[in-house]
Design an enzyme around this catalytic site. Structure first.
Site, PDB file in Angstrom:
ATOM      1  N   ALA A   1     -22.500 -31.427   0.008  1.00 36.24           N
ATOM      2  CA  ALA A   1     -22.545 -31.214   1.460  1.00 36.24           C
ATOM      3  C   ALA A   1     -23.957 -30.788   1.828  1.00 36.24           C
ATOM      4  CB  ALA A   1     -21.560 -30.131   1.874  1.00 36.24           C
ATOM      5  N   LYS A   2     -24.267 -30.787   3.079  1.00 39.44           N
ATOM      6  CA  LYS A   2     -25.549 -30.251   3.553  1.00 39.44           C
ATOM      7  C   LYS A   2     -25.390 -29.938   5.029  1.00 39.44           C
ATOM      8  CE  LYS A   2     -29.757 -29.756   1.751  1.00 39.44           C
ATOM      9  NZ  LYS A   2     -30.084 -29.534   0.333  1.00 39.44           N
TER      10      LYS A   2
END
Ligand code: NAD
Length: 421
Positions: free
Chosen positions: A109-110
């Site tokens: 994720a980011k």
């Protein structure tokens, strides 16, 4: 003069890298490949923040959750004025491959907030962070998605997120973020693990060429969390740091920089000043073209492009940053015999140490720094050997080999879990 580099977005880079790797993965079901091309969930939040002058400003924040087949989503949060969902998508995808390359039980994720953190007071930064944490709190958690620091965020930002999330839950939840201050359940060795890991993988690459780290000449682009630790650990290993930079430019001394002096000057002035450090000032573009053994881009994406790749004069590139090299530049470097250790392997020390922090939080049992450094080095050297073996067997670059390993592991996990319903 170079022509103006053609802009290629991080999302385009990530897709092209995936396309190249997929050509070498003929056994992977195309439907599975299609599934893992897409993020599972993309959260965009617009939220108000009270500014010091009494006005209210609306910020936009992102959390892209690419894949959680092998474990909870995991990845950093960055604060940057140019952030957009496309860039976050690419960074989230790279996190998935990275966790898989080093075989830790996380997905990718980011996220972050579109803002100029330098233009905010500490109070505004805290207000913005807490409100952002509140907005994304339904989507994060120790067994769901665990943010960490990235560009312009740090342990203090993680502490505010942990506090906001814990208040909402009515109990302390240290495992919701990693990269926290040690006083709040952060792990020893996490702060500089990314930089330390870059030097461990660089040492493996040099060994591969029967070169010794002692006395080699190193150039580092970016003097933040990653770049400054890279410089420090290279120096500790006996290398000479001949140039280092930040967004405003850098400083170069072929005899080797006085690193302590350089970092003090940067801290005090917020830049590197020639009068205070023995060396000459240099632009970021010229820094990339310096004659050296190892070049470490440790700033942001899209730095080594088709425009400057023909002029690089290093033997090895070790990617501290995520996505600093475009696919066109990859091809040029390979043709020129410049060896590249890709981001999803070279800078994986951060997510590995984050994994250790998360495990310690869940167990409420803390490890010594020696244990952490020892385990970190073992995982990185094992992963390096696995990637080299694929690269030699399949006659592909280290980047493609690392992607084949990461994408292959994720695809196998998706296949095993099956497509619901
Ligand atoms: P940071 O904010 O601490 O430092 C970034 C540095 O890059 C600063 O010195 C800044 O001045 C410089 N910079 C920014 N834009 C630049 C430009 N256009 N040209 C030259 N220099 C520029 O961020 P960080 O945490 O050190 O992250 C750096 C890179 O490493 C990012 O790509 C990030 O995604 C990646 N990374 C970070 C971690 C981590 O643990 N922090 C882990 C893995 C990868």
């Amino acid at each position: 003069m170079d022509s103006e580099p053609r802009r290629i977005s991080a999302a385009e880079v990530a897709m092209e890298q995936m396309r190249i790797a997929a050509e070498h993965l003929p056994d992977v079901n195309p439907g599975i490949l299609e599934k893992i091309k897409h993020a599972r969930r993309e959260v965009i939040v617009n939220f108000p923040v009270k500014m010091d002058n009494g006005t209210v400003r609306v910020f936009t924040g992102y959390r892209v959750q690419h894949n959680d087949t092998r474990g909870p989503f995991k990845g950093g949060l960055r604060y940057h004025p140019d952030m957009g969902v496309d860039e976050v998508r690419a960074l989230a995808m790279w996190m998935t491959w990275k966790s898989a390359v080093v075989n830790i039980p996380f997905g990718g994720a980011k996220g972050g907030v579109q803002c100029d953190p330098k233009a905010l007071s500490r109070r505004e930064l805290e207000n913005m962070t807490r409100r952002f944490a509140w907005e994304i709190s339904p989507f994060i958690g120790p067994d769901l998605d665990i943010p960490a620091p990235d560009v312009a965020t740090n342990p203090q930002v993680m502490a505010w997120i942990m506090d906001t999330y814990s208040i909402q839950k009515g109990r302390v939840v240290p495992g919701v973020v990693t990269g926290k201050p040690v006083e709040l359940g952060g792990s020893l060795g996490r702060f500089d693990a990314t930089g330390r890991g870059v030097v461990i993988t660089a040492a493996e690459a040099l060994k591969y060429f029967r070169m010794n780290i002692d006395g080699i000449r190193v150039v580092v682009q970016g003097a933040g969390n990653v770049g400054s630790a890279v410089a420090r650990y290279f120096r500790l290993a006996g290398a000479r740091i001949i140039a280092i930079s930040d967004v405003n430019g850098g400083i170069y001394n072929d005899k080797g920089l006085d690193l302590e002096q350089a970092m003090v000057c940067k801290k005090n002035q917020n830049c590197f000043l020639k009068q205070e450090i023995e060396g000459e000032t240099i632009t970021n573009e010229d820094l990339l073209r310096l004659n050296c053994d190892v070049l470490v881009p440790a700033a942001i994406e899209n730095q080594i492009t088709y425009a400057n790749a023909p002029r690089l004069r290093c033997k090895v590139v070790v990617e501290g940053a995520n996505g600093p090299t475009t696919p066109e530049a990859d091809r040029i470097l390979a043709d020129r015999g410049i060896y590249l250790v890709p981001d999803i392997l070279a800078n994986a020390g951060g997510v590995i140490a984050s994994y250790f922090e998360w495990v310690q939080n869940l167990q409420e049992l803390f490890w010594t720094e020696d244990e952490i450094v020892d385990r970190l080095a073992r995982i990185l050297t094992r992963s390096f050997q696995e990637v080299v073996a694929i690269s030699e067997r399949e006659k592909v670059s280290m980047r493609t080999a690392a992607l084949m390993l990461g994408i292959g592991r994720v695809a196998t996990a998706v296949e095993l879990r099956g497509i619901f319903p």
